[in-house]
Design a protein around this motif. Structure first.
Motif, mmCIF file in Angstrom:
data_model
loop_
_atom_site.group_PDB
_atom_site.id
_atom_site.type_symbol
_atom_site.label_atom_id
_atom_site.label_comp_id
_atom_site.label_asym_id
_atom_site.label_seq_id
_atom_site.Cartn_x
_atom_site.Cartn_y
_atom_site.Cartn_z
ATOM 1 N N LEU A 64 -5.664 13.115 -0.711
ATOM 2 C CA LEU A 64 -6.276 11.885 -0.223
ATOM 3 C C LEU A 64 -7.677 12.300 0.211
ATOM 4 C CD1 LEU A 64 -6.286 8.972 0.847
ATOM 5 C CD2 LEU A 64 -5.335 9.837 2.940
ATOM 6 N N PHE B 265 -8.527 8.919 -4.121
ATOM 7 C CA PHE B 265 -7.513 9.939 -4.388
ATOM 8 C C PHE B 265 -8.025 10.904 -5.443
ATOM 9 C CE2 PHE B 265 -5.108 6.232 -2.984
ATOM 10 C CZ PHE B 265 -4.384 6.798 -1.959
ATOM 11 N N LEU C 289 1.772 7.118 -6.367
ATOM 12 C CA LEU C 289 0.629 7.918 -6.800
ATOM 13 C C LEU C 289 0.836 9.391 -6.470
ATOM 14 C CD1 LEU C 289 -2.445 5.744 -5.765
ATOM 15 C CD2 LEU C 289 -1.584 6.149 -8.055
ATOM 16 N N ARG C 290 1.348 9.643 -5.269
ATOM 17 C CA ARG C 290 1.497 11.029 -4.850
ATOM 18 C C ARG C 290 2.651 11.713 -5.571
ATOM 19 N NH1 ARG C 290 3.765 13.049 0.861
ATOM 20 N NH2 ARG C 290 5.606 12.275 -0.189
ATOM 21 N N LEU D 158 -1.374 5.797 6.288
ATOM 22 C CA LEU D 158 -0.877 6.713 5.254
ATOM 23 C C LEU D 158 -0.415 8.044 5.844
ATOM 24 C CD1 LEU D 158 -3.151 6.255 2.134
ATOM 25 C CD2 LEU D 158 -1.018 5.168 2.705
ATOM 26 N N VAL E 279 -8.468 3.224 -4.726
ATOM 27 C CA VAL E 279 -7.553 2.122 -4.437
ATOM 28 C C VAL E 279 -8.136 1.332 -3.271
ATOM 29 C CG1 VAL E 279 -5.251 1.536 -3.623
ATOM 30 C CG2 VAL E 279 -5.535 3.383 -5.258
ATOM 31 N N CYS F 123 1.012 4.095 -2.924
ATOM 32 C CA CYS F 123 0.509 5.427 -2.630
ATOM 33 C C CYS F 123 1.605 6.482 -2.784
ATOM 34 C CB CYS F 123 -0.065 5.471 -1.231
ATOM 35 S SG CYS F 123 -1.598 4.564 -1.115
ATOM 36 N N LYS F 124 2.826 6.110 -2.448
ATOM 37 C CA LYS F 124 3.937 7.037 -2.620
ATOM 38 C C LYS F 124 4.131 7.345 -4.106
ATOM 39 C CE LYS F 124 8.623 7.719 -0.795
ATOM 40 N NZ LYS F 124 8.681 9.015 -1.344
ATOM 41 N N TYR G 83 -9.651 3.745 -0.506
ATOM 42 C CA TYR G 83 -9.038 5.071 -0.535
ATOM 43 C C TYR G 83 -9.489 5.781 -1.797
ATOM 44 C CZ TYR G 83 -5.872 3.041 2.920
ATOM 45 O OH TYR G 83 -5.354 2.428 4.025
ATOM 46 N N TRP H 150 0.292 11.551 3.812
ATOM 47 C CA TRP H 150 -0.708 12.611 3.932
ATOM 48 C C TRP H 150 -1.058 12.776 5.402
ATOM 49 C CZ3 TRP H 150 -1.174 9.107 -0.154
ATOM 50 C CH2 TRP H 150 -1.225 9.667 -1.437
ATOM 51 N N LEU I 140 0.807 -1.220 0.000
ATOM 52 C CA LEU I 140 0.000 0.000 0.000
ATOM 53 C C LEU I 140 0.843 1.274 0.000
ATOM 54 C CD1 LEU I 140 -2.883 1.221 0.232
ATOM 55 C CD2 LEU I 140 -2.538 1.246 2.677
#
Lengths: 157, 405
Positions: A52, A73, A43-44, A98, A84, A40-41, A71, A102, A36
């Motif tokens: 988020l 986004f 994605l950001r 997370l 996600v 997510c890293k 989640y 965030w 995860l």
């Protein structure tokens, strides 16, 4: 709306993306639980998802992995949304927090913990938020009865 | 002393009890706290060095309740989320379910929904500014703006039959068409709001006391605001022009000419200015919508979604059956999940609905805008003075019903 991000994510994380679908223009990827933070890293930092928007969970009793943590986004620069999901087993309901990515994950994760009993590892302040501390059980689980009553709590003083 | 699962002491009184510090408890019931909320502030002199915000006093189990009623029965509950702008909640929920079913409402219905949403946004912002100004001592403003709000309530009451809890939308339409004289009635109302705003502007905007209480207070940076999932006027006051109505236009918002005001510094004063300007923009949208609104049906002609006309119900077996099935079993969207966001008074109001194909939602999740804002409150308060709590909290505009559902 056709699939835009799913092929890209599938290519990048070929052994992490378990499932994906696009329903009414909402793109969803289901990823492996332990990946995860990595996803997510990405994605950001690389795909521009600065927001988020929401963290929530859904309870599916009877499934092999009972809970789904969801989640949402949102990318403001690309004006795009992505959902996600991770599947969490009932025996050890724990997900990576997370919070390192965030700071806004804080209360959203506390609410999921409060309502579903899913723990977020790495969350610095995981306690109930909407219910009181003495409350027993997790109200949004499907096996929590709608009309169940709990005893009144005496005032601490 | 209770310990949470990480063994950290839960009461900040103990954590922060150092020499020269004072831990005070604001709330849960405090005259300047609209809604019940508790702030445990650690002070050094008059400065806040730490704050813990505690919510949950108005939690009513909205999401649990929704899992046990039909889709249309959820609509009255949505009124009670943000009770200052109920129409936006109604519209947001209806749009989310319509997205799930895959239908689109009639053109006239879209316009009506836009008009009601924008009137609701005006009431939301008026209430926020009015209460905020009152708490800072400008009582006159409260009466000017609440009077203006009352005119809108009367107007929306004419349409929906309810002042604060209208339950106006249905899946596939709205309950009633707007009255024939609505356009004529709306004109003086909008003008009187403009007048009230001009008066407020004259008294408040360059008022020295007000400016000193607001400028540079409760400041938050763009990066922090985005990381904290802020949306709405509070995010826009930091300079990010994110508004769902512009970014991802729903209904007929792409047909109107309106601006998204943004601030620069992200302090309370900018938030006030953003809200003031947004009211003017909402008035512009309503005026354009009233000019453009086409004639036509207000509900969708689909027996599996909206109730058939009463003549059909009483005179034909098909109509009666459709009515019966819709009331008893409800609208049945196909299995699936959608997320749909509208721009609420405080920011992005999102509905995440999971359907299992039956008449009751499997899961309804609201993404409440002030929930995210409230978690940033502690950050905005830290470093400020105790007297600034009221100003900052007022501009967050927490609506407990929405925050805690």
């Amino acid at each position: 709306m056709s699939e835009v991000l799913i092929p890209k994510l599938k290519e990048k994380f070929s052994n992490i993306v378990l499932d994906s679908h696009s329903f009414r223009g909402d793109e969803t990827v289901v990823i492996k639980l332990d990946a995860l933070l990595e996803v997510c890293k990405y994605l950001r930092d690389d795909m521009g998802f600065e927001f988020l928007m929401d963290v929530t969970a859904v309870d599916y009793p009877g499934r092999e992995k009972r809970f789904e943590v969801v989640y949402h986004f949102y990318s403001f620069i690309n004006n795009y949304r992505l959902r996600v999901k991770v599947r969490v087993p009932e025996s050890n309901p724990a997900v990576d927090s997370l919070m390192p990515l965030w700071s806004g994950a804080n209360w959203f994760e506390r609410e999921v913990y409060d309502m579903f009993g899913i723990r977020f590892s790495g969350h610095p302040d995981l306690r109930r938020i909407l219910m009181y501390d003495e409350f027993v059980g997790y109200p949004l689980r499907k096996d929590y009865p709608l009309r169940k009553r709990q005893p009144r709590i005496p005032h601490p003083d | 002393m209770k310990e949470n699962i990480f063994g950290k002491p839960q009461t900040p009184e103990i954590e922060n009890a150092e020499e020269g510090r004072l831990v005070i408890n604001l709330g849960p019931s405090h005259p300047a706290m609209h809604g019940i909320v508790r702030i445990i502030a650690t002070l050094e002199g008059e400065k806040i060095v730490d704050a813990d915000v505690e919510i949950g006093y108005l939690h009513r189990g909205f999401e649990k309740t929704c899992e046990n009623v039909t889709y249309n029965q959820v609509v009255p509950y949505t009124d009670r989320l943000n009770y200052v702008s109920p129409f936006i909640n109604n519209v947001g929920f209806a749009l989310a379910v319509e997205k799930l079913i895959g239908i689109e409402v009639s053109e006239r219905c879209k316009y009506i929904r836009v008009i009601m949403s924008e009137l609701s946004r005006i009431t939301d912002h008026l209430t926020c500014i009015a209460a905020n100004a009152m708490e800072l001592g400008a009582f006159t403003i409260y009466f000017y703006l609440i009077k203006a709000r009352e005119y809108i309530y009367q107007l929306t009451d004419d349409v929906s039959g309810g002042r604060i809890t209208p339950a106006y939308t249905r899946i596939g339409g709205v309950t009633k068409d707007i009255p024939k004289d609505f356009k004529n009635k709306a004109k003086p109302v909008l003008n009187s709001i403009r007048e009230s705003l001009a008066e407020t502007d004259r008294i408040l905007t360059r008022n020295r006391i007000f400016m000193e209480r607001m400028q540079g207070v409760g400041r938050i940076s763009k990066e922090d605001a985005m990381a904290l999932s802020f949306t709405g006027p509070v995010l826009r006051s930091t300079g990010v022009p994110y508004d769902v109505r512009k970014s991802q236009p729903y209904l007929v918002y792409d047909k109107f000419d309106f601006d998204i005001p943004v601030g620069e510094t992200g302090d309370n004063y900018d938030r006030y200015l953003v809200r003031m300007e947004e009211i003017y923009q909402s008035i512009r949208i309503v005026e354009q919508a009233l000019k453009q609104i086409p004639d036509g049906p207000i509900t969708l002609e689909a027996r599996n979604v909206s109730l058939p006309a009463k003549e059909d119900v009483y005179n034909s077996i098909e109509g009666l059956m459709a009515h019966f099935k819709l009331i008893y079993e409800g609208v049945k969207p196909p299995p699936g999940e959608v997320y749909f966001a509208v721009e609420g008074g405080n920011g992005e109001l999102g509905y995440y609905i999971v359907s299992d194909g039956t008449g009751r939602p499997y899961r309804v999740r609201i993404r409440p805008p002030c929930f995210a804002l409230m978690q940033g409150l502690a950050k905005m308060l830290k470093g400020g003075y105790i007297a600034d709590v009221v100003a900052t909290f007022g501009q967050i505009n927490m609506i407990a019903g929405e925050c805690e559902r």
